[in-house]
Design a protein around this motif. Structure first.
Motif, PDB file in Angstrom:
ATOM      1  N   GLU A  82       0.851  -1.301  -0.023  1.00  0.00           N
ATOM      2  CA  GLU A  82      -0.081  -0.052  -0.075  1.00  0.00           C
ATOM      3  C   GLU A  82       0.880   1.185  -0.077  1.00  0.00           C
ATOM      4  O   GLU A  82       1.825   1.429   0.829  1.00  0.00           O
ATOM      5  N   HIS A  83       0.661   2.013  -0.730  1.00  0.00           N
ATOM      6  CA  HIS A  83       1.300   3.491  -0.931  1.00  0.00           C
ATOM      7  C   HIS A  83       0.543   4.700  -0.964  1.00  0.00           C
ATOM      8  O   HIS A  83       0.960   5.769  -1.454  1.00  0.00           O
ATOM      9  N   ARG A  90      -0.836   6.853   8.584  1.00  0.00           N
ATOM     10  CA  ARG A  90      -1.166   5.635   9.792  1.00  0.00           C
ATOM     11  C   ARG A  90       0.014   4.864  10.230  1.00  0.00           C
ATOM     12  O   ARG A  90       0.421   4.897  11.281  1.00  0.00           O
ATOM     13  N   PHE A  91       1.016   4.670   9.247  1.00  0.00           N
ATOM     14  CA  PHE A  91       2.123   4.064   9.582  1.00  0.00           C
ATOM     15  C   PHE A  91       3.272   4.902  10.089  1.00  0.00           C
ATOM     16  O   PHE A  91       3.674   4.555  11.276  1.00  0.00           O
ATOM     17  N   ASP A  97       4.640   6.856  17.536  1.00  0.00           N
ATOM     18  CA  ASP A  97       4.118   6.411  18.839  1.00  0.00           C
ATOM     19  C   ASP A  97       4.796   5.256  19.641  1.00  0.00           C
ATOM     20  O   ASP A  97       4.471   4.952  20.795  1.00  0.00           O
ATOM     21  N   ARG A  98       5.478   4.654  18.937  1.00  0.00           N
ATOM     22  CA  ARG A  98       6.316   3.316  19.555  1.00  0.00           C
ATOM     23  C   ARG A  98       7.837   4.025  19.912  1.00  0.00           C
ATOM     24  O   ARG A  98       8.705   4.063  19.315  1.00  0.00           O
ATOM     25  N   ILE A 133       1.477  -4.476  13.850  1.00  0.00           N
ATOM     26  CA  ILE A 133       0.584  -4.825  13.067  1.00  0.00           C
ATOM     27  C   ILE A 133      -0.855  -4.681  13.110  1.00  0.00           C
ATOM     28  O   ILE A 133      -1.788  -4.641  12.572  1.00  0.00           O
ATOM     29  N   LYS A 134      -1.092  -4.425  14.550  1.00  0.00           N
ATOM     30  CA  LYS A 134      -2.528  -3.950  15.058  1.00  0.00           C
ATOM     31  C   LYS A 134      -3.010  -2.573  14.561  1.00  0.00           C
ATOM     32  O   LYS A 134      -3.962  -2.405  14.028  1.00  0.00           O
ATOM     33  N   ASP A 135      -2.029  -1.999  14.451  1.00  0.00           N
ATOM     34  CA  ASP A 135      -2.245  -0.343  14.137  1.00  0.00           C
ATOM     35  C   ASP A 135      -2.214  -0.125  12.515  1.00  0.00           C
ATOM     36  O   ASP A 135      -2.683   0.871  12.122  1.00  0.00           O
ATOM     37  N   VAL A 136      -1.478  -0.973  11.861  1.00  0.00           N
ATOM     38  CA  VAL A 136      -1.391  -0.864  10.233  1.00  0.00           C
ATOM     39  C   VAL A 136      -0.974  -2.003   9.593  1.00  0.00           C
ATOM     40  O   VAL A 136      -0.226  -3.084  10.325  1.00  0.00           O
ATOM     41  N   ARG A 137      -1.783  -2.223   8.409  1.00  0.00           N
ATOM     42  CA  ARG A 137      -1.287  -3.407   7.677  1.00  0.00           C
ATOM     43  C   ARG A 137      -0.290  -3.279   6.970  1.00  0.00           C
ATOM     44  O   ARG A 137       0.122  -2.415   6.393  1.00  0.00           O
ATOM     45  N   ILE A 138       0.617  -4.406   7.065  1.00  0.00           N
ATOM     46  CA  ILE A 138       2.012  -4.529   6.409  1.00  0.00           C
ATOM     47  C   ILE A 138       2.152  -5.651   5.732  1.00  0.00           C
ATOM     48  O   ILE A 138       1.850  -6.805   6.027  1.00  0.00           O
TER      49      ILE A 138
END
Length: 158
Positions: A82-83, A90-91, A97-98, A133-138
């Motif tokens: 996804e681009h 979001r990514f 945040d991490r 991976i909960k926050d954003v699809r990879i």
């Protein structure tokens, strides 16, 4: 406003001051002046001008990760399918945040991003990974465990 499109012109004294600050920014002005063979006032003025020009962004301390129980370093290679701007926002928000993420770079080539992540151990990495991976699809993630830190520096060659 700082113009980052052009590098700042530095003379030999500026470079010596920057090298001294990069070595130990907690030094007194007297100590730095002595190291660079100048007096206190010109050194203070140069440092002020270097801050105003954006050459010196901030001063901080460097902590020992082992002493804080964060002795495990992973380099995480991220590929995405996804681009879109929304996904990227979001990514990037998830990375910001991490606190485990020390560095994040967007790359050219087959890998889209590389992250430098500090955690206590493999379980700490898994917790980080699960949260990400909960926050954003990879699409694909490869984690590389650093076995030995050979060189680490924040000092730029001046």
């Amino acid at each position: 406003m700082i113009d980052k499109s052009r590098p700042v012109t530095l003379d030999a004294l500026d470079r010596r001051i920057l090298a001294a600050l990069q070595e130990d920014s907690s030094q007194s002005l007297d100590e730095i002046a002595r190291q660079v063979n100048s007096s206190k006032t010109p050194v203070w003025n140069r440092i002020r001008k270097l801050r105003e020009a954006g050459v010196i962004r901030r001063q901080t301390v460097i902590l020992d990760p082992d002493a804080l129980g964060l002795g495990t370093c992973f380099f995480v290679l991220v590929r995405t399918s996804e681009h879109e701007a929304e996904w990227q926002q979001r990514f990037l928000a998830a990375l910001r945040d991490r606190p485990e993420v020390l560095e994040a770079h967007r790359l050219a080539g087959e890998i889209d991003y590389i992250l430098k992540v500090r955690v206590p151990d493999a379980k700490g990495y898994d917790a980080f990974y699960q949260a990400l991976i909960k926050d954003v699809r990879i699409f694909d993630v490869t984690a590389l465990l650093s076995m030995e830190e050979i060189k680490e520096t924040t000092a730029l060659p001046v």
